[in-house]
Design an enzyme around this catalytic site. Structure first.
Site, PDB file in Angstrom:
ATOM      1  N   HIS A 197      -6.055   5.469  -9.854  1.00 34.40           N
ATOM      2  CA  HIS A 197      -6.414   4.099  -9.079  1.00 34.40           C
ATOM      3  C   HIS A 197      -7.274   3.308 -10.202  1.00 34.40           C
ATOM      4  O   HIS A 197      -7.581   3.868 -10.877  1.00 34.40           O
ATOM      5  CB  HIS A 197      -7.008   4.323  -7.887  1.00 34.40           C
ATOM      6  CG  HIS A 197      -6.503   5.162  -7.110  1.00 34.40           C
ATOM      7  ND1 HIS A 197      -5.650   4.798  -5.768  1.00 34.40           N
ATOM      8  CD2 HIS A 197      -6.520   6.457  -6.682  1.00 34.40           C
ATOM      9  CE1 HIS A 197      -5.431   5.830  -4.970  1.00 34.40           C
ATOM     10  NE2 HIS A 197      -5.549   6.881  -5.430  1.00 34.40           N
ATOM     11  N   GLU A 250     -10.577   7.173  -9.203  1.00 30.01           N
ATOM     12  CA  GLU A 250     -10.588   5.446  -9.388  1.00 30.01           C
ATOM     13  C   GLU A 250     -11.211   5.216 -10.604  1.00 30.01           C
ATOM     14  O   GLU A 250     -12.103   5.792 -11.030  1.00 30.01           O
ATOM     15  CB  GLU A 250     -11.308   4.829  -8.240  1.00 30.01           C
ATOM     16  CG  GLU A 250     -11.123   5.268  -6.898  1.00 30.01           C
ATOM     17  CD  GLU A 250     -10.082   4.294  -6.296  1.00 30.01           C
ATOM     18  OE1 GLU A 250      -9.626   3.273  -6.960  1.00 30.01           O
ATOM     19  OE2 GLU A 250      -9.561   4.602  -5.175  1.00 30.01           O
ATOM     20  N   HIS A 270      -1.232   5.200  -8.566  1.00 28.64           N
ATOM     21  CA  HIS A 270      -1.242   4.966  -7.349  1.00 28.64           C
ATOM     22  C   HIS A 270      -0.008   3.913  -6.871  1.00 28.64           C
ATOM     23  O   HIS A 270       0.836   4.208  -6.142  1.00 28.64           O
ATOM     24  CB  HIS A 270      -2.489   4.121  -6.810  1.00 28.64           C
ATOM     25  CG  HIS A 270      -2.436   3.835  -5.230  1.00 28.64           C
ATOM     26  ND1 HIS A 270      -3.574   3.374  -4.540  1.00 28.64           N
ATOM     27  CD2 HIS A 270      -1.966   4.381  -4.225  1.00 28.64           C
ATOM     28  CE1 HIS A 270      -3.331   3.162  -3.330  1.00 28.64           C
ATOM     29  NE2 HIS A 270      -2.443   4.130  -3.114  1.00 28.64           N
ATOM     30  N   ASP A 272      -2.076  -0.626  -8.725  1.00 28.38           N
ATOM     31  CA  ASP A 272      -3.119  -0.321  -9.253  1.00 28.38           C
ATOM     32  C   ASP A 272      -2.651   1.283  -9.947  1.00 28.38           C
ATOM     33  O   ASP A 272      -1.872   1.987  -9.569  1.00 28.38           O
ATOM     34  CB  ASP A 272      -4.350   0.092  -8.726  1.00 28.38           C
ATOM     35  CG  ASP A 272      -4.452   1.094  -7.451  1.00 28.38           C
ATOM     36  OD1 ASP A 272      -3.581   0.535  -6.450  1.00 28.38           O
ATOM     37  OD2 ASP A 272      -5.010   2.042  -7.389  1.00 28.38           O
TER      38      ASP A 272
HETATM   39 ZN   LIG Z   1      -5.395   2.742  -5.521  1.00 23.91          ZN
END
Ligand SMILES: [Zn+2]
Length: 190
Positions: A45, A127, A166, A176
């Site tokens: 992400h 992330e 994602h 993303d």
């Molecule tokens: Zn995401």
């Protein structure tokens, strides 16, 4: 000689689900995976809070349920949500872990991979601090590769062929890690 010789593998204790020597900001935003379901997908992400601003404390605050709704207009709508990821890689390559990798973090939302819905059940969510259009930092690619190698070693059900964005599991809803993320660069280093 490997061009990736400087990149190291992170050690992850598969019993606790915790990476060694990374900053832990553990949250209660997680639960257990469904019975018999193992992690077999890694989802990458991108996130920044506020959007396109880097370096603040707000991602930690979001994932621990302590984002102040009044600090930025963008925060008000997010503050009530309970979300998380297993880990974040900051712009300088620092890795922060929020959820043990064996548990189910809440990062993918409504999602599907190869016909299988609810990707949180069977994925690890990582992330990167960034935006869809901003080039990610070299230090982030290095840390991401080290983290993924550590995950592959700790969880044999994961595989280097099953690392997606994602946007791949929630097309039309999520974009993303964005056009800025260089998949070939990652795939060449894991
Ligand atoms: Zn995401």
């Amino acid at each position: 000689m490997s061009v990736h010789s400087s990149a190291q593998s992170l050690r992850i204790d598969a019993t606790t689900g915790l990476a060694l020597r990374v900053r832990q900001v553990l949250t209660d935003h997680y639960d257990v995976r469904p019975a018999g379901v193992v992690p077999d997908l890694i989802i990458v992400h991108g996130i920044s809070l506020p959007p396109a601003e880097f370096g603040g404390p707000w991602i930690d605050r979001l994932f621990t349920g302590s984002l102040p709704p009044d600090v930025h207009p963008y925060f008000a709508a997010m503050a009530a949500g309970r979300v998380s990821a297993h880990a974040l890689i900051r712009r300088d390559g620092e890795i922060v872990q929020y959820v043990p990798f064996g548990e189910r973090a809440w990062h993918a939302g409504r999602s599907e991979y190869l016909g299988r819905a609810a990707c949180n059940d069977f994925s690890v969510g990582i992330e990167l601090e960034g935006t869809d259009e901003t080039a990610y930092e070299a230090a982030q690619y290095e840390s991401l590769a080290a983290l993924i190698r550590g995950l592959l070693a700790a969880y044999p059900t994961l595989s280097r062929e099953r690392v997606v964005g994602h946007s791949d599991v929630a097309p039309g809803r999520k974009t993303d890690p964005g056009v800025a993320f260089e998949w070939e660069r990652l795939r060449g280093s894991i």
